[in-house]
Design a protein around this motif. Structure first.
Motif, mmCIF file in Angstrom:
data_model
loop_
_atom_site.group_PDB
_atom_site.id
_atom_site.type_symbol
_atom_site.label_atom_id
_atom_site.label_comp_id
_atom_site.label_asym_id
_atom_site.label_seq_id
_atom_site.Cartn_x
_atom_site.Cartn_y
_atom_site.Cartn_z
ATOM 1 N N GLU A 44 40.046 -6.242 44.186
ATOM 2 C CA GLU A 44 40.710 -7.041 45.672
ATOM 3 C C GLU A 44 42.118 -7.136 45.715
ATOM 4 N N LEU A 45 42.806 -7.244 44.493
ATOM 5 C CA LEU A 45 44.252 -7.206 44.713
ATOM 6 C C LEU A 45 44.493 -5.815 44.905
ATOM 7 N N ASN A 46 44.118 -4.740 44.407
ATOM 8 C CA ASN A 46 44.620 -3.336 44.909
ATOM 9 C C ASN A 46 44.274 -3.256 46.232
ATOM 10 N N LYS A 47 43.188 -3.447 46.851
ATOM 11 C CA LYS A 47 42.812 -3.472 48.224
ATOM 12 C C LYS A 47 43.950 -4.222 49.060
ATOM 13 N N LEU A 48 44.335 -5.329 48.507
ATOM 14 C CA LEU A 48 45.121 -6.362 49.365
ATOM 15 C C LEU A 48 46.641 -5.604 49.307
ATOM 16 N N PHE A 49 46.982 -5.268 48.131
ATOM 17 C CA PHE A 49 48.352 -4.617 47.943
ATOM 18 C C PHE A 49 48.590 -3.454 48.874
ATOM 19 N N SER A 50 47.583 -2.485 48.780
ATOM 20 C CA SER A 50 47.560 -1.285 49.588
ATOM 21 C C SER A 50 47.550 -1.694 50.940
ATOM 22 N N GLN A 51 46.694 -2.562 51.801
ATOM 23 C CA GLN A 51 46.662 -2.828 52.828
ATOM 24 C C GLN A 51 48.196 -3.723 53.646
ATOM 25 N N VAL A 52 49.000 -4.473 52.612
ATOM 26 C CA VAL A 52 50.046 -4.985 53.117
ATOM 27 C C VAL A 52 51.312 -3.942 52.945
ATOM 28 N N VAL A 53 51.354 -3.084 51.960
ATOM 29 C CA VAL A 53 52.323 -1.886 51.848
ATOM 30 C C VAL A 53 52.002 -1.113 53.182
ATOM 31 N N LEU A 54 50.910 -0.791 53.388
ATOM 32 C CA LEU A 54 50.807 0.233 54.492
ATOM 33 C C LEU A 54 51.155 -0.516 55.806
ATOM 34 N N ALA A 55 50.594 -1.565 55.927
ATOM 35 C CA ALA A 55 51.234 -2.752 57.074
ATOM 36 C C ALA A 55 52.692 -2.491 57.373
ATOM 37 N N LYS A 56 53.415 -2.528 56.256
ATOM 38 C CA LYS A 56 54.809 -2.877 56.480
ATOM 39 C C LYS A 56 55.517 -1.339 56.753
ATOM 40 N N LEU A 57 54.722 -0.232 56.488
ATOM 41 C CA LEU A 57 55.171 0.857 56.665
ATOM 42 C C LEU A 57 55.049 1.297 58.208
ATOM 43 N N LEU A 58 53.871 0.680 58.795
ATOM 44 C CA LEU A 58 53.555 0.680 60.125
ATOM 45 C C LEU A 58 54.503 0.131 60.966
ATOM 46 N N LEU A 59 55.005 -1.006 60.568
ATOM 47 C CA LEU A 59 55.951 -1.980 61.228
ATOM 48 C C LEU A 59 57.169 -1.176 61.212
ATOM 49 N N ALA A 60 57.536 -0.805 59.861
ATOM 50 C CA ALA A 60 59.043 -0.234 59.727
ATOM 51 C C ALA A 60 59.317 0.954 60.920
ATOM 52 N N GLY A 61 58.312 1.783 60.680
ATOM 53 C CA GLY A 61 58.572 3.035 61.699
ATOM 54 C C GLY A 61 59.280 2.810 62.956
ATOM 55 N N PRO A 62 58.758 2.214 64.011
ATOM 56 C CA PRO A 62 59.583 1.955 65.286
ATOM 57 C C PRO A 62 60.794 1.173 65.026
ATOM 58 N N VAL A 63 61.185 0.318 64.014
ATOM 59 C CA VAL A 63 62.394 -0.483 63.804
ATOM 60 C C VAL A 63 63.655 0.528 63.373
ATOM 61 N N VAL A 64 63.107 1.541 62.495
ATOM 62 C CA VAL A 64 64.007 2.366 61.900
ATOM 63 C C VAL A 64 64.335 3.439 63.034
ATOM 64 N N ALA A 65 63.453 3.877 63.731
ATOM 65 C CA ALA A 65 63.577 4.619 64.980
ATOM 66 C C ALA A 65 64.707 3.949 65.972
ATOM 67 N N LEU A 66 64.435 2.704 66.311
ATOM 68 C CA LEU A 66 65.339 2.198 67.325
ATOM 69 C C LEU A 66 66.750 1.778 66.825
ATOM 70 N N MET A 67 66.928 1.896 65.337
ATOM 71 C CA MET A 67 68.140 1.811 64.749
ATOM 72 C C MET A 67 68.848 2.964 64.884
ATOM 73 N N LEU A 68 68.063 4.209 64.469
ATOM 74 C CA LEU A 68 68.882 5.474 64.645
ATOM 75 C C LEU A 68 69.179 5.949 65.883
#
Length: 425
Positions: free
Chosen positions: A82-106
């Motif tokens: 459960e912990l591996n599943k949760l950690f993986s989901q949260v890290v991937l979710a953060k990557l999905l959220l970070a993409g548009p933010v970084v693109a807009l900054m640049l």
């Protein structure tokens, strides 16, 4: 009632988080005389603007996981899969959220839309480093497991090392470019090391994209609460800089750092007891189960008022020692902002100790979001003619209104608990 082991766990984690909070409070305070005196109000305002921009953007990636994911870790109860599943989901979710933010900054930087504040590559790198450091921090994992001591110690050591290097190497305006990496590397290194630590404990991140999207969808209300509750203090220097210039940010920054530190003093304790109240109140709330959170909120409110009185007494002396001359408007701004301290602490306490654990995350998050946006808009509008003082007035007034709204929600929860007791009788 909480068991002895549960109380000991709360004490350990609260102590660890208070150590981090104390250092998080003191390091920016000690940075003020180093940076403000060495760089001057304009360059210091530039750094404060960039820090605020990065922290504001990081809220989009943090997405309330410090509450939502920590709660899920606490419920997972040491089950490795459960912990591996949760950690993986949260890290991937953060990557999905970070993409548009970084693109807009640049994009903003590349098109020259923010040349006044991000005029060279060093500043952009500084903003991005700060953004990744605070947006991707996995402290939620250790917090949910109630194992904050070692991560807290790592954070404290890195922050103090960064402060020592600033004191040694930043001596004048010519050291502006050197100050940027000295400020960015400690939090970035802390996030990198704790991410590696989590990887060693839970295993490799699995590419569960559907689970990541589910975390984003299900965590939206926590995002609204978490981002809104931090948006005011994070985004204010950005808006103030856009409306009134870097000098206004330089004058507003020192009192804002003092006030921000004061308002955050209750958060380590709140985050330590949050998993406990979440478990106790998740099964339903009645008058008996609500007694402990209500007593806790009252005690925190009393301490907040006493602490504010101490801040009123020591504030003028502290600003004089930290700033010296050249920051004429800072004292008046501090005198206005000090009123935010007890209001914000009580608002945080009501939300984390009672409203979210009893299943009222959605109305609480929307109330906080609306009031936070209103505070920023009112403050920004007043800052056009009155600078930092106008921003401070807007923050104070709207924080008081939010207290009234959240108190009304608390009263409804208490009445519902009493009604439940009467039905059982």
């Amino acid at each position: 009632m909480p068991t002895a082991s549960a109380k000991a766990g709360v004490a350990r984690n609260a102590s660890a988080m208070y150590a981090v909070q104390l250092v998080s409070y003191l390091v920016p305070i000690f940075e003020i005389p180093i940076l403000a005196r060495a760089l001057g109000v304009e360059q210091y305002g530039q750094i404060l603007f960039c820090q605020a921009l990065a922290l504001t953007c990081s809220l989009l990636v943090e997405y309330g996981f410090n509450i939502n994911a920590a709660q899920q870790v606490a419920v997972a109860d040491q089950r490795p899969e459960e912990l591996n599943k949760l950690f993986s989901q949260v890290v991937l979710a953060k990557l999905l959220l970070a993409g548009p933010v970084v693109a807009l900054m640049l994009l903003v930087w590349a098109t020259g839309m923010a040349n006044a504040y991000l005029g060279h590559t060093g500043l952009v790198a500084f903003v991005l480093a700060y953004f990744f450091a605070f947006g991707f921090s996995p402290m939620w994992y250790f917090q949910g497991q109630e194992r904050m001591v070692r991560p807290a110690l790592l954070d404290v050591v890195l922050r103090l090392c960064g402060l020592a290097l600033l004191a040694v190497w930043v001596r004048g305006p010519q050291d502006f470019a050197l100050a940027l990496p000295l400020l960015a590397i400690p939090p970035l290194l802390n996030t990198s090391l704790t991410m590696w630590w989590c990887r060693c404990e839970v295993g490799a991140v699995s590419w569960d994209i559907s689970g990541a999207w589910r975390q984003i969808r299900d965590g939206f209300h926590f995002f609204v609460y978490r981002s809104a509750s931090n948006l005011v203090m994070s985004a204010v220097p950005v808006l103030l800089g856009l409306s009134s210039g870097k000098r206004a940010v330089g004058e507003f920054g020192p009192p804002e750092k003092l006030i921000k530190g004061m308002t955050s003093l209750a958060m380590p304790f709140l985050m330590a007891v949050f998993p406990i109240f979440s478990r106790r109140l998740a099964v339903g709330s009645d008058a008996v189960s609500l007694r402990a959170p209500l007593i806790t909120i009252t005690a925190i409110a009393v301490l907040a008022v006493l602490g504010t009185g101490l801040g009123i007494w020591l504030g003028p002396w502290a600003l004089s020692v930290l700033l010296g001359s050249g920051f004429a408007g800072s004292q008046l701004i501090y005198d206005m902002l000090i009123g935010v301290v007890p209001l914000r602490i009580v608002n945080q306490s009501i939300t984390l100790i009672l409203l979210i654990p009893t299943g009222h995350a959605k109305p609480a998050s929307y109330a906080i979001s609306i009031m936070s946006i209103l505070a920023v808009l009112v403050g920004a509008g007043l800052s056009v003619p009155y600078g930092g003082l106008g921003m401070a007035v807007g923050l104070l007034v709207v924080e008081a209104i939010l207290l009234v709204v959240l108190t009304g929600m608390l009263i409804r929860v208490v009445k519902k608990g009493r009604a439940t007791d009467q039905q059982e009788i």
